[in-house]
Design an enzyme around this catalytic site. Sequence first.
Site, PDB file in Angstrom:
ATOM      1  N   ASP A   1       0.844  -1.201   0.000  1.00 48.77           N
ATOM      2  CA  ASP A   1       0.000   0.000   0.000  1.00 48.77           C
ATOM      3  C   ASP A   1       0.878   1.249   0.000  1.00 48.77           C
ATOM      4  O   ASP A   1       1.222   1.795   1.047  1.00 48.77           O
ATOM      5  CB  ASP A   1      -0.999   0.010   1.169  1.00 48.77           C
ATOM      6  CG  ASP A   1      -2.173  -0.919   0.921  1.00 48.77           C
ATOM      7  OD1 ASP A   1      -2.219  -1.561  -0.142  1.00 48.77           O
ATOM      8  OD2 ASP A   1      -3.044  -1.014   1.802  1.00 48.77           O
TER       9      ASP A   1
ATOM     10  N   TYR B   1      -1.903   5.155  -2.330  1.00 46.96           N
ATOM     11  CA  TYR B   1      -3.348   5.352  -2.140  1.00 46.96           C
ATOM     12  C   TYR B   1      -3.960   6.243  -3.220  1.00 46.96           C
ATOM     13  O   TYR B   1      -4.980   6.890  -3.003  1.00 46.96           O
ATOM     14  CB  TYR B   1      -3.676   5.881  -0.726  1.00 46.96           C
ATOM     15  CG  TYR B   1      -3.493   4.824   0.337  1.00 46.96           C
ATOM     16  CD1 TYR B   1      -2.217   4.449   0.747  1.00 46.96           C
ATOM     17  CD2 TYR B   1      -4.581   4.174   0.909  1.00 46.96           C
ATOM     18  CE1 TYR B   1      -2.037   3.450   1.700  1.00 46.96           C
ATOM     19  CE2 TYR B   1      -4.404   3.180   1.863  1.00 46.96           C
ATOM     20  CZ  TYR B   1      -3.135   2.827   2.243  1.00 46.96           C
ATOM     21  OH  TYR B   1      -2.968   1.848   3.177  1.00 46.96           O
TER      22      TYR B   1
ATOM     23  N   ASN C   1      -3.289  -4.195  -1.454  1.00 48.45           N
ATOM     24  CA  ASN C   1      -4.525  -4.066  -2.231  1.00 48.45           C
ATOM     25  C   ASN C   1      -4.598  -2.724  -2.965  1.00 48.45           C
ATOM     26  O   ASN C   1      -5.216  -2.632  -4.023  1.00 48.45           O
ATOM     27  CB  ASN C   1      -5.751  -4.260  -1.331  1.00 48.45           C
ATOM     28  CG  ASN C   1      -5.724  -3.366  -0.116  1.00 48.45           C
ATOM     29  OD1 ASN C   1      -4.759  -3.370   0.637  1.00 48.45           O
ATOM     30  ND2 ASN C   1      -6.773  -2.597   0.089  1.00 48.45           N
TER      31      ASN C   1
ATOM     32  N   HIS D   1     -10.316  -5.730   8.488  1.00 44.83           N
ATOM     33  CA  HIS D   1      -9.716  -6.770   7.652  1.00 44.83           C
ATOM     34  C   HIS D   1      -9.617  -8.086   8.420  1.00 44.83           C
ATOM     35  O   HIS D   1      -8.702  -8.867   8.218  1.00 44.83           O
ATOM     36  CB  HIS D   1      -8.336  -6.335   7.160  1.00 44.83           C
ATOM     37  CG  HIS D   1      -8.351  -5.021   6.452  1.00 44.83           C
ATOM     38  ND1 HIS D   1      -9.140  -4.790   5.364  1.00 44.83           N
ATOM     39  CD2 HIS D   1      -7.689  -3.856   6.678  1.00 44.83           C
ATOM     40  CE1 HIS D   1      -8.962  -3.543   4.945  1.00 44.83           C
ATOM     41  NE2 HIS D   1      -8.096  -2.960   5.717  1.00 44.83           N
TER      42      HIS D   1
ATOM     43  N   HIS E   1      -4.434  -0.652   9.784  1.00 42.03           N
ATOM     44  CA  HIS E   1      -3.744   0.616  10.056  1.00 42.03           C
ATOM     45  C   HIS E   1      -3.514   0.806  11.545  1.00 42.03           C
ATOM     46  O   HIS E   1      -4.076   1.697  12.194  1.00 42.03           O
ATOM     47  CB  HIS E   1      -4.510   1.778   9.444  1.00 42.03           C
ATOM     48  CG  HIS E   1      -4.664   1.620   7.967  1.00 42.03           C
ATOM     49  ND1 HIS E   1      -5.623   2.255   7.234  1.00 42.03           N
ATOM     50  CD2 HIS E   1      -3.952   0.864   7.077  1.00 42.03           C
ATOM     51  CE1 HIS E   1      -5.504   1.911   5.952  1.00 42.03           C
ATOM     52  NE2 HIS E   1      -4.507   1.058   5.843  1.00 42.03           N
TER      53      HIS E   1
HETATM   54 FE   LIG Z   1      -4.164  -2.664   2.546  1.00 44.96          FE
END
Ligand SMILES: [Fe+2]
Length: 472
Positions: free
Chosen positions: A200, A203, A237, A332, A361
Amino acid sequence: MGEQGSSSSSCFAGFVVVLSLVLNASVLCNGGKTSNFVRKVEKTIDMPLDSDVFRVPPGYNAPQQVHITQGDRVGKGVIVSWVTQDEAGSNTVIYWSENTKQKKQAEGKVYTYKFYNYTSGYIHHCTIRNLEFNTKYYYVVGIGHTERTFWFTTPPEVGPDVPYTFGLIGDLGQSFDSNSTLTHYEMNPRKGQTLLFVGDLSYADNYPNHDNVRWDTWGRFVERSVAYQPWIWTVGNHEIDFAPEIGETKPFKPYTQRYHVPYRASESTAPFWYSIKRASAYIIVLSSYSAYGKYTPQYEWLKEEFPKVNRSETPWLIVLMHSPWYNSYNYHYMEGETMRVMYEPWFVKYKVDVVFAGHVHAYERSERVSNIAYNVINGLCSPVKDQSAPVYITIGDGGNLEGLATNMTEPQPPYSAYREASFGHAIFDIKNRTHAYYSWHRNQDGYAVDADSMWFFNRYWHPMDDSTTADA
Ligand SMILES: [Fe+2]
Ligand SMILES: *[C@@H]1O[C@H](CO)[C@@H](O)[C@H](O)[C@H]1NC(C)=O
Ligand SMILES: *[C@@H]1O[C@H](CO)[C@@H](O)[C@H](O)[C@H]1NC(C)=O
Ligand SMILES: *[C@@H]1O[C@H](CO)[C@@H](O)[C@H](O)[C@H]1NC(C)=O
Ligand SMILES: *[C@@H]1O[C@H](CO)[C@@H](O)[C@H](O)[C@H]1NC(C)=O
Ligand SMILES: *[C@@H]1O[C@H](CO)[C@@H](O)[C@H](O)[C@H]1NC(C)=O
């Protein structure tokens, strides 16, 4: 998706944290620690486009977004990448070692891509090979137009007792908090020599049409570190950029154009899973977002990979992935579960020392546990303490615009040794074949403060219990 911090939700989260500490202490004697650290409201918005960290370097066709990563199996190669905007310009890198000062040059290639209505600049990748170990090199890009000079130091030769220091950042993004995380990493007196990035990056996909301008701003933002030391890339992702609604159906398109990795050197067939040796570490990078079931390319590769690890050569076996297998936050939750079921028996068999993941996070460190006894009918499906198992660390707290994951499962599961919803980074400091000092650093603290730490004992050379919780 994270939630934006607000004062009321932070206070509430703080209250829940304190309450759970009391519960943990009074009811459950064997749990780990949930931090009661009270943080200020986080300023989780992206830095505006005109921020100092996004400034385009001056001069005609000046190279920007300069970044390096390891370019071969053992650290004698470096991939140098940069972007030019006005025209393609030169693909040449001129470089010399501090010792000989003899100038050499290497030729790269240039690429461009389109994403919906965005057209990239000229993305250059050039691999420099056969460097001397443990040597400082200078390099120049932008030959013929605006030249810019950077430097890096190659790692020592691969070997069992080579001290080396890895930084760890995940889910960085480009918010004001991201800038704070990067600054803390740069200023940390433990001095990471190479950064392990657990996925990641920019973003950009949170913007309309995945506005790839935010891939460019991210490249300029992190240049101040990644032009001078390699960052080892893992996909998350937010690198998928799969957007059929705007006709973008090729997963990982911007990421693969912009970030090259030396996957062929480890006989991988795709850039999403690969391995490198660096100093005394063997680092396996996996993709949570590529097929990993039996017979898939990633599975077949990993099956061949573990037996290749020679702990007499590289004592420290480190695995990077994006989605964590052991995660006690309500974000998640269980997303890493199917990959865990596939691969965890190998991680235990081959005694992986530590697994770093991101995605959530927040920060969390596990005990050494495994959960591999289940066979559908025996009911043995709880994690158990296992000295052959890795420690699992979630370091997805780089500070992106989605904000912190504050909501945790209660009570804290026994496998979770420490958890805290604060932004920060970590350092894995290998001392020799038996000992590594690990520390996690939250952004609110001074640069030298360890908010969580642990002495790792190597699973092959010194497989003693290195747990940090009282009853272990
Ligand atoms: Fe992620
Ligand atoms: C791309 O399209 C969006 C709207 O669909 C528009 O706002 C933006 O300005 C366009 N960008 C370019 C580079 O044309
Ligand atoms: C980012 O951090 C650097 C280093 O601390 C600082 O110089 C810069 O002004 C910061 N930029 C923003 C937009 O916060
Ligand atoms: C493992 O590495 C050691 C040290 O480099 C070397 O002596 C040994 O031959 C290697 N073993 C195998 C099976 O390659
Ligand atoms: C925390 O997550 C749980 C499970 O998803 C949910 O039921 C609960 O409402 C959440 N709590 C807060 C404060 O958001
Ligand atoms: C390895 O490093 C640890 C920690 O610095 C130290 O205590 C130990 O003595 C070292 N082992 C050897 C063989 O030097």
